[in-house]
Design an enzyme around this catalytic site. Structure first.
Site, PDB file in Angstrom:
ATOM      1  N   THR A 117     -36.170 -11.488   3.170  1.00  0.00           N
ATOM      2  CA  THR A 117     -36.721 -10.839   4.295  1.00  0.00           C
ATOM      3  C   THR A 117     -36.265 -11.463   5.635  1.00  0.00           C
ATOM      4  O   THR A 117     -35.694 -12.484   5.809  1.00  0.00           O
ATOM      5  CB  THR A 117     -38.231 -11.023   4.482  1.00  0.00           C
ATOM      6  N   ASP A 139     -30.688  -6.403  10.937  1.00  0.00           N
ATOM      7  CA  ASP A 139     -31.934  -5.649  10.845  1.00  0.00           C
ATOM      8  C   ASP A 139     -32.782  -5.454   9.867  1.00  0.00           C
ATOM      9  O   ASP A 139     -34.032  -5.462   9.494  1.00  0.00           O
ATOM     10  CB  ASP A 139     -32.255  -4.810  12.407  1.00  0.00           C
ATOM     11  N   SER A 190     -28.029  -1.321  12.222  1.00  0.00           N
ATOM     12  CA  SER A 190     -28.805  -0.945  11.016  1.00  0.00           C
ATOM     13  C   SER A 190     -30.267  -0.365  11.484  1.00  0.00           C
ATOM     14  O   SER A 190     -30.878   0.093  10.574  1.00  0.00           O
ATOM     15  CB  SER A 190     -28.745  -2.067  10.235  1.00  0.00           C
ATOM     16  N   THR A 248     -23.991  -5.722  14.132  1.00  0.00           N
ATOM     17  CA  THR A 248     -23.339  -6.632  15.198  1.00  0.00           C
ATOM     18  C   THR A 248     -22.014  -7.300  14.815  1.00  0.00           C
ATOM     19  O   THR A 248     -21.143  -7.503  15.457  1.00  0.00           O
ATOM     20  CB  THR A 248     -24.445  -8.036  15.305  1.00  0.00           C
TER      21      THR A 248
HETATM   22  N1  ASP Z   1     -29.059  -4.613  15.551  1.00  0.00           N
HETATM   23  C1  ASP Z   1     -28.112  -5.211  14.762  1.00  0.00           C
HETATM   24  C2  ASP Z   1     -28.164  -4.301  13.412  1.00  0.00           C
HETATM   25  O1  ASP Z   1     -29.067  -4.595  12.593  1.00  0.00           O
HETATM   26  C3  ASP Z   1     -28.515  -6.611  14.627  1.00  0.00           C
HETATM   27  C4  ASP Z   1     -27.481  -7.165  13.646  1.00  0.00           C
HETATM   28  O2  ASP Z   1     -26.412  -6.713  13.103  1.00  0.00           O
HETATM   29  O3  ASP Z   1     -27.656  -8.501  13.227  1.00  0.00           O
HETATM   30  O4  ASP Z   1     -27.462  -3.494  13.205  1.00  0.00           O
END
Ligand code: ASP
Length: 345
Positions: A169, A94, A62, A17
């Site tokens: 976690t 994630d 991720s 993100t």
């Molecule tokens: N879906 C995103 C990822 O894990 C969420 C984040 O970056 O916080 O890449």
């Protein structure tokens, strides 16, 4: 590094993100060119360190992380290890705990900081949490005492706290405070000052040479127990071709049903050479087989105790040890020993 010299930090953007923008058509967040984005953060120039950046050619969410991406990240760090004082890995939240755990096992005799961070909102968002996370993660990676890095382990910085990476976690998809370290204290707390919890930091013997072990074996799965678990399904899962290991998320302090069919399935898998790790599905606390009648048989049939390890660290440690071809005769003993501070002995 000489005293009074500025630390040199390598910023590695894998995706997540923090560097995403909204797709104009769908409104969904997707990875973007981080070098372009970072030009828009003038604050980085104010930091008392030299920063260089490198980005995955194709940054990823991720959720798409694979073992090959852990290996790619480790290779970047290994290649640049002598030229930099610290490494900050920008990563989606994630699966950040899995990646931080995996890298902690890969890097043996690490004596420089590898700090994972990311954010819940993109860095370009008005209310973003990315700037604080990024800036403080870089500052922490730059911390030096008597010419040596203060942090010498794989860690994770999020919302004012630095944690040991393999103890973390993800607990929230909503709050900026997205991570916790249920069984281990913070390494650093960021307030008006950076308060370092010196007593709990890992310090490797500096005379030992860094070794990066990149092999993992993915013939594994995680199984969370639930009342009503079905015999045929358990039997089928445990007879998966090439299966080598299972992380079994049990109840409370490592308890499971006492029914014969259940114990027999697990025992026969262990006899076939499958390593089964007992971790608790509670968010804190430790496995203590034998504390209840419902875990005594598990201990007798040779389940491996994950003690107070997180599921993320357990599955990555399992894949890592299998990848290092650890002999069956010592696998249990090695798994039950803390390698990188991931569990209490
Ligand atoms: N879906 C995103 C990822 O894990 C969420 C984040 O970056 O916080 O890449």
């Amino acid at each position: 590094m000489k005293a009074n010299q500025k630390a040199t930090i390598l910023l590695i953007y894998t995706g997540g993100t923090i560097g995403m923008i909204k797709d104009a058509d769908t409104g969904a967040l997707k990875a973007f060119n981080f070098k372009k984005l970072i030009k828009g953060i003038p604050e980085l120039k104010l930091l008392d360190c030299n920063i260089e950046t490198v980005s995955f050619e194709k940054p990823i969410d991720s959720s798409n992380m694979q073992i090959s991406d852990w290996q790619k990240t480790a290779e970047i760090i290994e290649k640049n290890y002598t030229n930099f004082d610290g490494f900050v890995v920008l990563h989606g939240s994630d699966t950040m705990s899995y990646s931080a755990s995996a890298l902690s096992f890969m890097f043996e005799n690490l004596n420089k900081p590898i700090v994972f961070t990311g954010s819940q909102l993109p860095i370009g968002d008005l209310r973003t949490d990315a700037k604080e996370n990024l800036i403080t993660a870089i500052q922490i990676a730059s911390l030096q005492e008597k010419g040596k890095p203060v942090i010498q382990e794989v860690s994770l910085y999020f919302e004012y706290k630095l944690y040991r990476g393999n103890r973390t976690t993800k607990i929230s998809a909503e709050h900026f405070n997205a991570f916790t370290s249920p069984n281990f204290p913070e390494l650093v707390e960021s307030g008006v000052h950076l308060n370092v919890n010196n007593e709990v930091l890992l310090k490797e013997n500096v005379s030992k040479k860094l070794k990066v072990n990149t092999n993992f074996d993915d013939n594994v799965f995680i199984l969370k127990l639930f009342p009503g678990i079905n015999k045929t399904i358990l039997h089928t899962l445990l007879h998966t071709p090439n299966l080598k290991g299972v992380v079994l998320e049990t109840y409370g302090s490592g308890n499971a049903p006492m029914e014969n069919w259940f114990i027999d399935e697990i025992e026969s898998a262990i006899k076939r050479g499958i390593h089964i790790i007992n971790v608790t599905q509670c968010s804190g606390g430790t496995v203590l087989m034998g504390a209840y009648e419902t875990s005594t048989r598990l201990k007798e049939i040779g389940l491996i105790s994950g003690k107070n390890i997180t599921t993320e660290a357990a599955i990555t440690k399992l894949m890592y040890l299998l990848g290092q071809n650890v002999a069956n005769s010592v696998f249990k003993t090695i798994f039950e020993t803390s390698l990188r501070g991931e569990m209490n002995d």
